[in-house]
Write an enzyme that holds these catalytic residues in place. Structure first.
Site, PDB file in Angstrom:
ATOM      1  N   LYS A 143       0.835  -1.197   0.000  1.00 37.20           N
ATOM      2  CA  LYS A 143       0.000   0.000   0.000  1.00 37.20           C
ATOM      3  C   LYS A 143       0.870   1.247   0.000  1.00 37.20           C
ATOM      4  O   LYS A 143       2.038   1.227   0.426  1.00 37.20           O
ATOM      5  CB  LYS A 143      -0.947   0.024   1.205  1.00 37.20           C
ATOM      6  CG  LYS A 143      -0.272   0.028   2.583  1.00 37.20           C
ATOM      7  CD  LYS A 143       0.159   1.398   3.085  1.00 37.20           C
ATOM      8  CE  LYS A 143       0.827   1.343   4.450  1.00 37.20           C
ATOM      9  NZ  LYS A 143       1.493   2.625   4.835  1.00 37.20           N
ATOM     10  N   ASP A 200      -2.959  -1.760   9.898  1.00 39.20           N
ATOM     11  CA  ASP A 200      -2.880  -1.829   8.438  1.00 39.20           C
ATOM     12  C   ASP A 200      -3.375  -3.152   7.877  1.00 39.20           C
ATOM     13  O   ASP A 200      -3.554  -3.274   6.657  1.00 39.20           O
ATOM     14  CB  ASP A 200      -1.435  -1.622   7.970  1.00 39.20           C
ATOM     15  CG  ASP A 200      -0.945  -0.196   8.136  1.00 39.20           C
ATOM     16  OD1 ASP A 200      -1.795   0.701   8.330  1.00 39.20           O
ATOM     17  OD2 ASP A 200       0.272   0.022   8.078  1.00 39.20           O
TER      18      ASP A 200
END
Length: 305
Positions: free
Chosen positions: A8, A145
């Site tokens: 990401k 996350d």
């Protein structure tokens, strides 16, 4: 069972003041990019000491594999134990083999991605059919996350970053990631942020960024990118300023530290422009190496069994 899971980049990372529990409230716009780890899980023979999770890792020489913990505290190993508990098999031994392409300790959530892949892989391996809502709950227990790595695409995370709302992002955005030979501790970056910003306001989203994503407009997105942790990362690693300057000088539309760093992310106007920025960065000597990718892409998905 083998699961592919993406890295990401944070398009916006707005960070509030430290909470009593030590965490920070965030507005965190995640964007999954086409840089993948592959995690393979398989049942193992029981050892003399009972159930155990064994982790091995492989990848290219630039991945700094020695930084990946291989013991029971590896995040993917913890994920496997959570699914084993859900499956009623808490002592089931499992082997986890991680093929690394996501930078280690690079601010791109590689460890979190591997945990998400282990959740998906073990769920399929043992036929627990937990479903996405339960997997997201388990993911949030593992780290802020990890839920996004399950979901992929583009999403805004609030709370600690684990409460996700998908965002429309129909365009394809092209990225260059400048990788560092030295890691940067996420807790250290947050501690430095607290020192630099004792009066940090509550985090807020950016409507201009949401509109740029929905329109697929790379130049508008470049103008809206932001990372509240960047000043802290640069305070701890002043050399990253040279990386950012080199990428912008090479023609990137924008550059920023990815998450807590030390990876620096550059948005380019096209795949060809991204390749040119990568070549210039590699030639500059400002970073260890570069990789290019595009976004967004889906989250953790089985690719073979």
């Amino acid at each position: 069972m083998t699961v592919r899971v993406p890295a990401k980049v944070n398009l916006q990372l707005a960070v509030g003041p430290a909470r009593e529990d030590g965490y920070h409230d965030l507005v965190n716009v995640f964007h999954a990019v086409s840089l993948f780890d592959e995690v393979t899980v398989r049942e193992a023979r029981p050892s003399a000491g009972g159930g155990a999770t064994r982790v091995s890792v492989h990848g290219d020489i630039g991945s700094h594999l020695d930084r990946v913990p291989l013991g029971e505290d590896n995040l993917a190993a913890r994920a496997a134990r959570l699914v084993a508990r859900e499956a009623g098999r808490p002592d089931a031994p499992v082997d986890i083999r991680i093929g690394k392409s996501i930078p280690v300790a690079g601010g791109m959530a590689g460890g979190s991605a591997d945990a998400a892949a282990a959740l998906v892989g073990c769920d399929a391996l043992w036929g627990t059919a937990l479903g996405l809502p339960r997997l997201l709950e388990l993911a949030a227990d593992l780290g802020s996350d990890v839920p996004f790595a399950l979901l992929g695409g583009t999403a805004v995370g609030t709370g600690r970053g684990e409460v996700l709302t998908p965002l429309a992002s129909p365009g394809r955005f092209h990225w260059v990631f400048a990788l560092s030979g030295e890691g940067l501790s996420t807790p250290a970056v947050f501690a430095e942020y607290d020192r630099l910003r004792p009066d940090a306001p509550e985090p807020q989203g950016d409507p201009a960024l949401t509109a740029a994503l929905a329109a697929g407009d790379a130049r508008a997105l470049a103008a809206a990118l932001g990372n509240d942790l960047q000043a802290a990362a640069l305070s701890l690693r002043p050399d990253l300023s040279r990386v950012l300057d080199a990428g912008l000088a090479a023609g990137a539309l924008a550059g920023l530290v990815s998450g807590s760093g030390p990876t620096c992310a550059f948005l380019a106007g096209s795949a060809e422009e991204a390749a040119a920025v990568a070549r210039a960065l590699d030639a500059s000597g400002a970073c260890e190496r570069t990789v290019t990718a595009h976004g967004d892409v889906p989250g953790a998905r089985p690719v073979r069994s």
